[in-house]
Design a protein around this motif. Structure first.
Motif, PDB file in Angstrom:
ATOM      1  N   THR A  19       0.318  17.873  24.606  1.00  0.00           N
ATOM      2  CA  THR A  19       0.724  19.274  24.611  1.00  0.00           C
ATOM      3  C   THR A  19       1.351  19.659  23.276  1.00  0.00           C
ATOM      4  N   VAL A  20       2.175  18.786  22.723  1.00  0.00           N
ATOM      5  CA  VAL A  20       2.815  19.073  21.434  1.00  0.00           C
ATOM      6  C   VAL A  20       1.769  19.137  20.324  1.00  0.00           C
ATOM      7  N   ILE A  21       0.847  18.196  20.309  1.00  0.00           N
ATOM      8  CA  ILE A  21      -0.170  18.163  19.258  1.00  0.00           C
ATOM      9  C   ILE A  21      -1.102  19.362  19.357  1.00  0.00           C
ATOM     10  N   ALA A  22      -1.508  19.716  20.583  1.00  0.00           N
ATOM     11  CA  ALA A  22      -2.421  20.845  20.763  1.00  0.00           C
ATOM     12  C   ALA A  22      -1.708  22.179  20.559  1.00  0.00           C
ATOM     13  N   GLY A  23      -0.416  22.241  20.814  1.00  0.00           N
ATOM     14  CA  GLY A  23       0.333  23.483  20.672  1.00  0.00           C
ATOM     15  C   GLY A  23       0.268  24.354  21.904  1.00  0.00           C
ATOM     16  N   ASP A  24      -0.497  23.950  22.875  1.00  0.00           N
ATOM     17  CA  ASP A  24      -0.599  24.662  24.151  1.00  0.00           C
ATOM     18  C   ASP A  24      -1.130  23.678  25.191  1.00  0.00           C
ATOM     19  N   VAL A  25      -1.497  24.198  26.350  1.00  0.00           N
ATOM     20  CA  VAL A  25      -1.984  23.322  27.414  1.00  0.00           C
ATOM     21  C   VAL A  25      -3.496  23.410  27.584  1.00  0.00           C
ATOM     22  N   SER A  26      -4.218  23.705  26.516  1.00  0.00           N
ATOM     23  CA  SER A  26      -5.674  23.814  26.603  1.00  0.00           C
ATOM     24  C   SER A  26      -6.344  22.462  26.810  1.00  0.00           C
ATOM     25  N   ALA A  61      -4.093   2.855  27.903  1.00  0.00           N
ATOM     26  CA  ALA A  61      -3.914   4.214  28.412  1.00  0.00           C
ATOM     27  C   ALA A  61      -3.969   5.234  27.283  1.00  0.00           C
ATOM     28  N   GLY A  62      -3.332   4.911  26.162  1.00  0.00           N
ATOM     29  CA  GLY A  62      -3.374   5.816  25.006  1.00  0.00           C
ATOM     30  C   GLY A  62      -4.774   5.983  24.457  1.00  0.00           C
ATOM     31  N   VAL A  63      -5.499   4.886  24.347  1.00  0.00           N
ATOM     32  CA  VAL A  63      -6.884   4.963  23.858  1.00  0.00           C
ATOM     33  C   VAL A  63      -7.747   5.756  24.829  1.00  0.00           C
ATOM     34  N   THR A  64      -7.548   5.557  26.129  1.00  0.00           N
ATOM     35  CA  THR A  64      -8.300   6.312  27.136  1.00  0.00           C
ATOM     36  C   THR A  64      -8.038   7.806  27.000  1.00  0.00           C
ATOM     37  N   MET A  65      -6.779   8.179  26.844  1.00  0.00           N
ATOM     38  CA  MET A  65      -6.418   9.590  26.696  1.00  0.00           C
ATOM     39  C   MET A  65      -7.053  10.182  25.439  1.00  0.00           C
ATOM     40  N   ILE A  66      -7.007   9.460  24.336  1.00  0.00           N
ATOM     41  CA  ILE A  66      -7.568   9.959  23.076  1.00  0.00           C
ATOM     42  C   ILE A  66      -9.075  10.109  23.167  1.00  0.00           C
ATOM     43  N   VAL A  67      -9.754   9.105  23.682  1.00  0.00           N
ATOM     44  CA  VAL A  67     -11.223   9.140  23.744  1.00  0.00           C
ATOM     45  C   VAL A  67     -11.710  10.267  24.648  1.00  0.00           C
ATOM     46  N   ILE A  68     -11.091  10.444  25.797  1.00  0.00           N
ATOM     47  CA  ILE A  68     -11.529  11.505  26.710  1.00  0.00           C
ATOM     48  C   ILE A  68     -11.248  12.879  26.110  1.00  0.00           C
ATOM     49  N   ASN A  69     -10.113  13.059  25.455  1.00  0.00           N
ATOM     50  CA  ASN A  69      -9.829  14.349  24.821  1.00  0.00           C
ATOM     51  C   ASN A  69     -10.744  14.619  23.634  1.00  0.00           C
ATOM     52  N   LEU A  70     -11.090  13.590  22.864  1.00  0.00           N
ATOM     53  CA  LEU A  70     -12.041  13.785  21.767  1.00  0.00           C
ATOM     54  C   LEU A  70     -13.438  14.102  22.278  1.00  0.00           C
ATOM     55  N   ALA A  71     -13.819  13.491  23.396  1.00  0.00           N
ATOM     56  CA  ALA A  71     -15.123  13.811  23.999  1.00  0.00           C
ATOM     57  C   ALA A  71     -15.151  15.272  24.441  1.00  0.00           C
ATOM     58  N   ARG A  72     -14.045  15.764  24.987  1.00  0.00           N
ATOM     59  CA  ARG A  72     -13.975  17.184  25.372  1.00  0.00           C
ATOM     60  C   ARG A  72     -14.103  18.084  24.148  1.00  0.00           C
ATOM     61  N   LEU A  73     -13.429  17.718  23.064  1.00  0.00           N
ATOM     62  CA  LEU A  73     -13.480  18.533  21.852  1.00  0.00           C
ATOM     63  C   LEU A  73     -14.886  18.578  21.248  1.00  0.00           C
ATOM     64  N   ALA A  74     -15.670  17.537  21.477  1.00  0.00           N
ATOM     65  CA  ALA A  74     -17.038  17.522  20.951  1.00  0.00           C
ATOM     66  C   ALA A  74     -17.909  18.566  21.632  1.00  0.00           C
ATOM     67  N   PHE A  75     -17.555  18.958  22.863  1.00  0.00           N
ATOM     68  CA  PHE A  75     -18.365  19.905  23.617  1.00  0.00           C
ATOM     69  C   PHE A  75     -17.791  21.325  23.623  1.00  0.00           C
ATOM     70  N   VAL A  76     -16.562  21.493  23.177  1.00  0.00           N
ATOM     71  CA  VAL A  76     -15.923  22.818  23.154  1.00  0.00           C
ATOM     72  C   VAL A  76     -16.306  23.510  21.840  1.00  0.00           C
ATOM     73  N   PRO A  77     -16.788  24.744  21.905  1.00  0.00           N
ATOM     74  CA  PRO A  77     -17.118  25.438  20.668  1.00  0.00           C
ATOM     75  C   PRO A  77     -15.864  25.741  19.844  1.00  0.00           C
ATOM     76  N   LEU A  78     -16.009  25.722  18.533  1.00  0.00           N
ATOM     77  CA  LEU A  78     -14.880  25.999  17.654  1.00  0.00           C
ATOM     78  C   LEU A  78     -14.480  27.471  17.731  1.00  0.00           C
ATOM     79  N   GLN A  79     -13.183  27.705  17.690  1.00  0.00           N
ATOM     80  CA  GLN A  79     -12.672  29.087  17.703  1.00  0.00           C
ATOM     81  C   GLN A  79     -12.249  29.458  16.301  1.00  0.00           C
ATOM     82  N   TYR A  80     -12.844  30.489  15.777  1.00  0.00           N
ATOM     83  CA  TYR A  80     -12.526  30.925  14.411  1.00  0.00           C
ATOM     84  C   TYR A  80     -11.596  32.091  14.430  1.00  0.00           C
TER      85      TYR A  80
END
Length: 80
Positions: A19-26, A61-80
């Motif tokens: 949450t801190v790194i993302a700046g929100d709960v997205s 657990a940390g690696v699992t959290m990072i990998v799953i969140n990075l996989a989500r980011l690969a499919f989310v379109p970038l917001q400009y």
């Protein structure tokens, strides 16, 4: 019972950090999947004893959290 309290502390730390790194709960859709995977990993680890508790499990657990969140980011379109 004590190990489940430690698991809650680990999950709180990981979710708070995301949450801190993302700046929100997205990140919550991916983080929910990661939490489910981590809980299943804990149940499996309690039976098989593959990872040392809590340090090796914290790393997994940390690696699992990072990998799953990075996989989500690969499919989310970038917001400009």
């Amino acid at each position: 019972m004590k190990s489940w309290v430690i698991l809650l502390i680990i999950l709180g730390f990981l979710l708070g950090s995301c949450t801190v790194i993302a700046g929100d709960v997205s990140h919550w859709p991916a983080s929910l999947v990661a939490v489910i995977a981590i809980v299943l990993l804990k149940i499996g680890n309690d039976r098989v004893k593959l990872l040392a508790w809590p340090m090796e499990f914290l790393l997994a657990a940390g690696v699992t959290m990072i990998v799953i969140n990075l996989a989500r980011l690969a499919f989310v379109p970038l917001q400009y």
